[in-house]
Enzyme design. Sequence first.
Site, PDB file in Angstrom:
ATOM      1  N   TYR A  52      11.455  -4.369   6.617  1.00 16.40           N
ATOM      2  CA  TYR A  52      10.108  -4.158   6.251  1.00 16.40           C
ATOM      3  C   TYR A  52       9.217  -5.394   6.515  1.00 16.40           C
ATOM      4  O   TYR A  52       8.333  -5.206   6.637  1.00 16.40           O
ATOM      5  CB  TYR A  52      10.030  -3.662   4.965  1.00 16.40           C
ATOM      6  CG  TYR A  52      10.459  -2.095   4.529  1.00 16.40           C
ATOM      7  CD1 TYR A  52      11.182  -1.317   5.457  1.00 16.40           C
ATOM      8  CD2 TYR A  52      10.453  -1.853   3.394  1.00 16.40           C
ATOM      9  CE1 TYR A  52      11.766  -0.310   5.177  1.00 16.40           C
ATOM     10  CE2 TYR A  52      11.246  -0.594   2.828  1.00 16.40           C
ATOM     11  CZ  TYR A  52      11.698   0.292   3.648  1.00 16.40           C
ATOM     12  OH  TYR A  52      12.406   1.141   3.477  1.00 16.40           O
ATOM     13  N   LEU A 190       6.802  12.694  -0.282  1.00 14.33           N
ATOM     14  CA  LEU A 190       5.442  13.586   0.136  1.00 14.33           C
ATOM     15  C   LEU A 190       5.601  14.095   1.504  1.00 14.33           C
ATOM     16  O   LEU A 190       4.527  14.482   1.860  1.00 14.33           O
ATOM     17  CB  LEU A 190       4.270  12.905  -0.268  1.00 14.33           C
ATOM     18  CG  LEU A 190       4.350  12.442  -1.948  1.00 14.33           C
ATOM     19  CD1 LEU A 190       2.900  11.571  -2.233  1.00 14.33           C
ATOM     20  CD2 LEU A 190       4.529  13.343  -2.876  1.00 14.33           C
ATOM     21  N   ILE A 228      10.179   7.322  -4.243  1.00 15.64           N
ATOM     22  CA  ILE A 228       9.416   6.074  -4.149  1.00 15.64           C
ATOM     23  C   ILE A 228       8.535   6.279  -3.387  1.00 15.64           C
ATOM     24  O   ILE A 228       8.517   5.821  -2.053  1.00 15.64           O
ATOM     25  CB  ILE A 228      10.765   4.937  -3.586  1.00 15.64           C
ATOM     26  CG1 ILE A 228      11.545   5.708  -2.345  1.00 15.64           C
ATOM     27  CG2 ILE A 228      11.481   4.553  -4.562  1.00 15.64           C
ATOM     28  CD1 ILE A 228      12.098   4.548  -1.743  1.00 15.64           C
ATOM     29  N   ARG A 236      -4.587   6.324  -5.290  1.00 16.02           N
ATOM     30  CA  ARG A 236      -3.450   7.135  -4.940  1.00 16.02           C
ATOM     31  C   ARG A 236      -2.067   6.751  -5.813  1.00 16.02           C
ATOM     32  O   ARG A 236      -1.206   7.497  -6.096  1.00 16.02           O
ATOM     33  CB  ARG A 236      -3.040   6.948  -3.485  1.00 16.02           C
ATOM     34  CG  ARG A 236      -2.036   8.221  -3.080  1.00 16.02           C
ATOM     35  CD  ARG A 236      -2.306   9.709  -3.739  1.00 16.02           C
ATOM     36  NE  ARG A 236      -3.452   9.886  -3.181  1.00 16.02           N
ATOM     37  CZ  ARG A 236      -3.649  10.416  -2.033  1.00 16.02           C
ATOM     38  NH1 ARG A 236      -3.014  10.797  -1.013  1.00 16.02           N
ATOM     39  NH2 ARG A 236      -4.978  11.012  -1.489  1.00 16.02           N
ATOM     40  N   ASN A 240      -0.094   9.219  -8.506  1.00 21.01           N
ATOM     41  CA  ASN A 240       1.450   9.440  -8.106  1.00 21.01           C
ATOM     42  C   ASN A 240       2.020   9.187  -9.330  1.00 21.01           C
ATOM     43  O   ASN A 240       3.026  10.063  -9.594  1.00 21.01           O
ATOM     44  CB  ASN A 240       1.805   8.483  -7.064  1.00 21.01           C
ATOM     45  CG  ASN A 240       1.411   9.095  -5.747  1.00 21.01           C
ATOM     46  OD1 ASN A 240       1.083  10.207  -5.418  1.00 21.01           O
ATOM     47  ND2 ASN A 240       1.465   8.403  -4.669  1.00 21.01           N
TER      48      ASN A 240
END
Length: 279
Positions: A52, A190, A228, A236, A240
């Site tokens: 990442y 999601l 996760i 948001r 969540n």
Amino acid sequence: MPFSDQPTVKSGDVEIPLLGFGTWQLEPEDARRMVAEALRIGYRHIDTAWIYKNEKAVGDGIRDSGVPREDIFLTTKIWVAHFADGDLQRQAEESADSLGFTPDLLLLHWPKTTPSIEDTIASLNDARDKGFTRSIGVSNYPSKEFRRAAEASKAPLVTNQVEYHPYLSLHTLMATANELGSTITAWSPLAQGKIADDATIKEVAEAHGKTPGQVTLRWLVQQGVIAIPRTTKETRARENFDILDFELTGEEMDRLHALATPEGRLGDWIDPEFQWDRD
């Protein structure tokens, strides 16, 4: 390890908060900002990976948050190009140095044919023995390879991080994890936003005064699956996290399970030598 009143799951002696904050595709600036904010909101599980390219930013975000390191569960991953013995341990050390912390969990990012699973697992155990991580696991391993990795490992594999959401069945892999005394962690929980417009999920959400995202995350957590979600928006992230004050009925859980289809997988980068479980 104190995680406030959050739901957790245990794999052996390792306790993991069921709701975490993911950092896939977050640029370093966003990763630092959002990790700090997520921890201030109340998240106590942060997920990143070497590939990442934001591990240093994640570590900075943890320090910025003011939350004590011992109150946080931190996961990172070894990239497939570093699976050779020696390379794996060096990347594990590099990741710990970049984060500025020893991760609680180090995963193999995807299964690979060469080096063999047995050799790679031996190197992963060696990284743990050298103190570059507190526990180990895998990511994106189908049941056959998950069992093979677990059999080869001296230390328990505490989770298998895979894609999971209402459009994808994980019946077989979850049964395998249970059999191995391990857990499942869901990435893309999601479904990359698809759940927002789903009529069934919307109907369940309206019954609880919640959003489709909150219902989907609750569906995962009620299965004992670690989720996760990631976002660049503080609002948001707060939304969540607000899933601990309601519970889905058995019938509602089944309605979300019924959304799974054979074409439900959104991210398939597995080596063609391996095959996903059929359901």
